[in-house]
Design an enzyme around this catalytic site. Structure first.
Site, PDB file in Angstrom:
ATOM      1  N   PHE A 124       0.881  -1.350  -0.028  1.00 54.54           N
ATOM      2  CA  PHE A 124       0.046  -0.143   0.062  1.00 54.54           C
ATOM      3  C   PHE A 124       0.782   1.207   0.288  1.00 54.54           C
ATOM      4  O   PHE A 124       1.584   1.463   1.106  1.00 54.54           O
ATOM      5  CB  PHE A 124      -0.707   0.081   1.107  1.00 54.54           C
ATOM      6  CG  PHE A 124      -1.962   1.144   1.107  1.00 54.54           C
ATOM      7  CD1 PHE A 124      -3.103   1.168   0.496  1.00 54.54           C
ATOM      8  CD2 PHE A 124      -1.492   2.583   1.674  1.00 54.54           C
ATOM      9  CE1 PHE A 124      -4.116   2.081   0.248  1.00 54.54           C
ATOM     10  CE2 PHE A 124      -2.370   3.311   1.665  1.00 54.54           C
ATOM     11  CZ  PHE A 124      -3.489   3.302   0.990  1.00 54.54           C
ATOM     12  N   ASP A 170       9.749   2.768   1.224  1.00 55.46           N
ATOM     13  CA  ASP A 170       8.585   3.596   1.807  1.00 55.46           C
ATOM     14  C   ASP A 170       8.507   3.523   3.226  1.00 55.46           C
ATOM     15  O   ASP A 170       8.000   2.571   3.746  1.00 55.46           O
ATOM     16  CB  ASP A 170       7.318   3.053   1.103  1.00 55.46           C
ATOM     17  CG  ASP A 170       6.150   3.851   1.344  1.00 55.46           C
ATOM     18  OD1 ASP A 170       5.921   4.572   2.548  1.00 55.46           O
ATOM     19  OD2 ASP A 170       5.005   3.711   0.441  1.00 55.46           O
ATOM     20  N   LYS A 219       3.392  11.252   6.587  1.00 53.00           N
ATOM     21  CA  LYS A 219       2.692  11.330   7.779  1.00 53.00           C
ATOM     22  C   LYS A 219       3.226  12.062   8.875  1.00 53.00           C
ATOM     23  O   LYS A 219       2.958  13.268   9.182  1.00 53.00           O
ATOM     24  CB  LYS A 219       2.177  10.083   8.188  1.00 53.00           C
ATOM     25  CG  LYS A 219       1.660   9.168   6.909  1.00 53.00           C
ATOM     26  CD  LYS A 219       0.820   7.856   7.458  1.00 53.00           C
ATOM     27  CE  LYS A 219      -0.035   7.129   6.418  1.00 53.00           C
ATOM     28  NZ  LYS A 219      -1.124   7.889   6.160  1.00 53.00           N
TER      29      LYS A 219
END
Length: 401
Positions: A141, A226, A255
Site C-alpha cells: 500500500f 517507503d 505522515k
C-alpha cells in the site's frame, strides 16, 4: 437524532463515500485522547495511521505552527523562503542523505520516487526510453493515485480504475528469490515497505531487507524504502530499516513528518539520484511551504533527541508481550509488528475486524480494521503505559465477551 447521528447524516449526504469511518464524531483531542461531540472520551490507538506519532495537539508542534502563521505560510517554489534551507538540511542529516525533494502527501512522495527512479534509469543507468521497470511487493500500500493503484494487489484499491500504468513487476513480499528472478537490465528500482502497514503490519523474514540491499547494489538498482508509516520513530528506531542496519538509496517519508498538523512529505536521497531533475520537470505549489517546513523542523528536532524512539521501543516491548499472551486462548490467532505498531488477527468466530473495532469504540478505545479480521494498533508515541494498559484491558474484555 443525537448530535453524533445528525453530524454523520449530514456528512453522508454531502460527501463522497470513499471511506467507511467508525460512527464517532471527534470534536477535540489532546495527547492520546480524543473527545467526541457528545463529550465522550476515547483512547486513540490508531494515531492517524502514524501521522500523529507525537500525539494530538503537541505543544511544541502547535507553537511552531502558530509562530509561523504570523510570518508567512506560502510563497510557492517560485521564490525562496527562510525556512526551506534549514528543513532540507536537517531532514537530509536525519536520514544520513544529501538531498531532499519536498511534497505534501505520502502518495505524492511515492509518485515522486517513481518519477525519480525512471529518470535516473534513463539518464544514469542507460535504460532504453520507455522500458524502465520497478519491482514492487504484493500486498503493498503506497497510496491511491492511478499510477500507484496500478501496482496494487488489493481489489478494493484497484478495481474499475484502469487502464493501468505499466512499468511495474509484482513479486511476493519477503521472497528474495522471486525478486532476483524478476530483475532485468531494465530494472531501475525496488520499491517496498520495510513493514507492510495496510496489509496488517507484516514484518518480513529476518535477512530479507539486507538481502534486498545487497541485490539492488549488485544489480545497479535503486532501493526505495517507503517509510511513510514505519518511519520517524514508530518502530522504536528512527526508521524501520535501522533494525537491520540497512540504508536504502532513497527514503519516502510523510505522515508523522507533518506532526499531524499539516501534510508534509519528502523524498530523501543522494545528490546524484535527485540531481537528475532539472527546473520544470517536477514540482508542487505547496511542497516545502514555510508552514510545513516550520512544523517539520520541530518534528526533526524532537526525533534527534532519541526520546520518542526509546519510548516506542520500551512501550512496544510491553505491548507485544501483552498481546502475545492473548494468542494462547483462541481469541487471537497471531500478532505481528515492531515497536508501538501491531497487527492483531482476531479469530473469525469472534467477529470481523470491523465488529471488534465497533465494540472497542463502545468501551472508549479507537482502532481500525484491515483485511477482514485484523485490527491495527498504533498509539501515539506519547501514550503513557497506564493508558496503554487501560486500552489493552478493554481489548481483553471484548475478546472474552
Amino acid at each position: 437524532m443525537s448530535t453524533t447521528e445528525t453530524a454523520i447524516a449530514s456528512a453522508e449526504a454531502h460527501s463522497a463515500h470513499n471511506y467507511h469511518p467508525l460512527p464517532v464524531v471527534v470534536a477535540s483531542a489532546e495527547g492520546a485522547w480524543m473527545t467526541d461531540v457528545e463529550g465522550r472520551r476515547y483512547l486513540d490507538l490508531l494515531a492517524g495511521y502514524s501521522a500523529l506519532n507525537f500525539g494530538h495537539g503537541n505543544r511544541r508542534l502547535i507553537d511552531a505552527a502558530k509562530a509561523q502563521l504570523d510570518r508567512v505560510t506560502l510563497t510557492s517554489r517560485a521564490f525562496h523562503h527562510d525556512r526551506f534551507a534549514d528543513f532540507c538540511t536537517e531532514l537530509a542529516a536525519l536520514c544520513g542523505m544529501e538531498t531532499v525533494l519536498p511534497m505534501n502527501t505520502g502518495a505524492e512522495a511515492v509518485e515522486t520516487a517513481v518519477k525519480t527512479a525512471r529518470k535516473w534509469g534513463y539518464r544514469v543507468k542507460g535504460v532504453p526510453d520507455g522500458m524502465a521497470k520497478i519491482i514492487v511487493a504484493s500486498g503493498n500500500f503506497h497510496g491511491r493515485t492511478t499510477t500507484i493503484v496500478s501496482f496494487s494487489t488489493d481489489p478494493e484499491a484497484r478495481a474499475d480504475f484502469g487502464p493501468y500504468t505499466p512499468g511495474f513487476e509484482i513479486v511476493p513480499y519477503g521472497d528474495l528469490t522471486a525478486m532476483r528472478e524478476a530483475m532485468t537490465e531494465n530494472t531501475v528500482a525496488v520499491l517496498i515497505e520495510p513493514i507492510q502497514g495496510e496489509a496488517g503490519v507484516l514484518v518480513p523474514p529476518a535477512g530479507y531487507l539486507p538481502g534486498v540491499r545487497e541485490l539492488t547494489r549488485e544489480r545497479n538498482v535503486l532501493f526505495i524504502a517507503d517509510e511513510i508509516q514505519s518511519g520517524l520513530g514508530r518502530t522504536g528506531k528512527t526508521f524501520a530499516l535501522d533494525h537491520e542496519g540497512v540504508v536504502p538509496d532513497m527514503y519516502v517519508l510523510g505522515k508523522a513528518l507533518g506532526g499531524g498538523v499539516v501534510p508534509v512529505s519528502a523524498v530523501v536521497s543522494s545528490a546524484d539520484v535527485l540531481g537528475v531533475f532539472r527546473p520544470g520537470e517536477h514540482g508542487s505549489t505547496f511542497g516545502g511551504n514555510p508552514l510545513a517546513c516550520a512544523v517539520a523542523l520541530e518534528v526533526i528536532a524532537m526525533l534527534r533527541t532519541g526520546e520518542y524512539q526509546q519510548r516506542a521501543a520500551e512501550l512496544g516491548d510491553h505491548l507485544h508481550r501483552e498481546l502475545g499472551l492473548l494468542t494462547g486462548g483462541g481469541a487471537v490467532q497471531s500478532v505481528r509488528g515492531r515497536g508501538l505498531w501491531a497487527g492483531v488477527d482476531i479469530a473469525p468466530a469472534l467477529g470481523t475486524g470491523r465488529e471488534i473495532s465497533e465494540k472497542l469504540m463502545e468501551l472508549g478505545v479507537l482502532v481500525k480494521d484491515t483485511h477482514g479480521s485484523t485490527i491495527r494498533i498504533a498509539p501515539p508515541l506519547v501514550i503513557s503505559k497506564e493508558d496503554l494498559d487501560w486500552g489493552l484491558d478493554r481489548l481483553r474484555a471484548v475478546l472474552s465477551a
